[in-house]
Design an enzyme around this catalytic site. Structure first.
Site, mmCIF file in Angstrom:
data_model
loop_
_atom_site.group_PDB
_atom_site.id
_atom_site.type_symbol
_atom_site.label_atom_id
_atom_site.label_comp_id
_atom_site.label_asym_id
_atom_site.label_seq_id
_atom_site.Cartn_x
_atom_site.Cartn_y
_atom_site.Cartn_z
ATOM 1 N N TYR A 115 0.808 -1.228 0.000
ATOM 2 C CA TYR A 115 0.000 0.000 0.000
ATOM 3 C C TYR A 115 0.836 1.270 0.000
ATOM 4 C CZ TYR A 115 0.674 -0.999 4.989
ATOM 5 O OH TYR A 115 1.210 -1.332 6.206
ATOM 6 N N VAL A 123 2.396 6.635 4.497
ATOM 7 C CA VAL A 123 1.587 6.578 5.715
ATOM 8 C C VAL A 123 0.699 5.342 5.628
ATOM 9 C CG1 VAL A 123 -0.224 7.736 7.046
ATOM 10 C CG2 VAL A 123 1.575 9.086 5.969
ATOM 11 N N GLY A 146 1.206 3.588 -3.214
ATOM 12 C CA GLY A 146 0.218 4.592 -3.591
ATOM 13 C C GLY A 146 -0.276 5.443 -2.443
ATOM 14 N N HIS A 147 0.180 5.183 -1.213
ATOM 15 C CA HIS A 147 -0.348 5.899 -0.025
ATOM 16 C C HIS A 147 0.789 6.337 0.874
ATOM 17 C CE1 HIS A 147 -2.943 6.516 3.581
ATOM 18 N NE2 HIS A 147 -3.858 6.734 2.668
ATOM 19 N N PHE A 148 1.489 7.224 0.718
ATOM 20 C CA PHE A 148 1.719 8.116 -0.410
ATOM 21 C C PHE A 148 3.165 7.965 -0.765
ATOM 22 C CE2 PHE A 148 -1.559 9.856 2.375
ATOM 23 C CZ PHE A 148 -2.632 9.958 1.508
#
Length: 155
Positions: A50, A60, A53-55
């Site tokens: 994750y 985070v 894409g986050h971020f």
């Protein structure tokens, strides 16, 4: 310090929870008290999918995944308390009554997740759990789960 005899390792977690990488969010657990409480541990790695894409420039851990990690810790507690066999039992997360996110969780952090049962009525477990990093609360939630017979495979 945690008594090593009370540590619940990856093999038992895989035996008790149906989740698998990348969705298994509990690496180990300790401090299990039947029907009452458990503490789950999640080592947050820079390789978590994750974070792409986050971020990408400011990674985070998504809050919803912290709640899922708490729910999986609760499911582990239920599985041990009910001595559930995951080949014929599924533990279902059925609700979140409140959730608060207080600080970001980043790669390299270790989430410590004490989860306690606040009610168990006819197989409906209600929990409260905290997510801590270095003893500082980063999130908390009240949530509930139940167990059901696993449905047979379609032929």
């Amino acid at each position: 310090m945690t008594d090593l005899a009370s540590v619940i390792g990856p093999d038992e977690i895989l035996m008790r929870l149906p989740h698998r990488f990348p969705f298994l969010l509990v690496d180990r657990a300790h401090s299990y008290v039947e029907g009452e409480s458990i503490t789950g541990i999640k080592c947050v790695s820079a390789g978590e999918p994750y974070f792409q894409g986050h971020f990408p420039e400011n990674p985070v851990m998504p809050g919803v995944l912290m709640i899922e990690a708490l729910a999986q810790t609760g499911a582990l507690l239920m599985s041990k308390t009910l001595d559930a066999d995951i080949s014929n039992t599924v533990i279902l997360f059925i609700g979140v009554d409140r959730a608060r996110f207080r600080k970001p969780v980043r790669p390299g952090d270790v989430l410590e997740m004490p989860v306690r049962v606040v009610a168990n009525r006819r197989g409906l477990f209600r929990f409260e759990g905290d997510a801590l990093v270095n003893g500082v609360k980063v999130a908390d939630a009240a949530f509930s789960a139940t167990s059901a017979q696993r449905q047979g495979e379609a032929s």
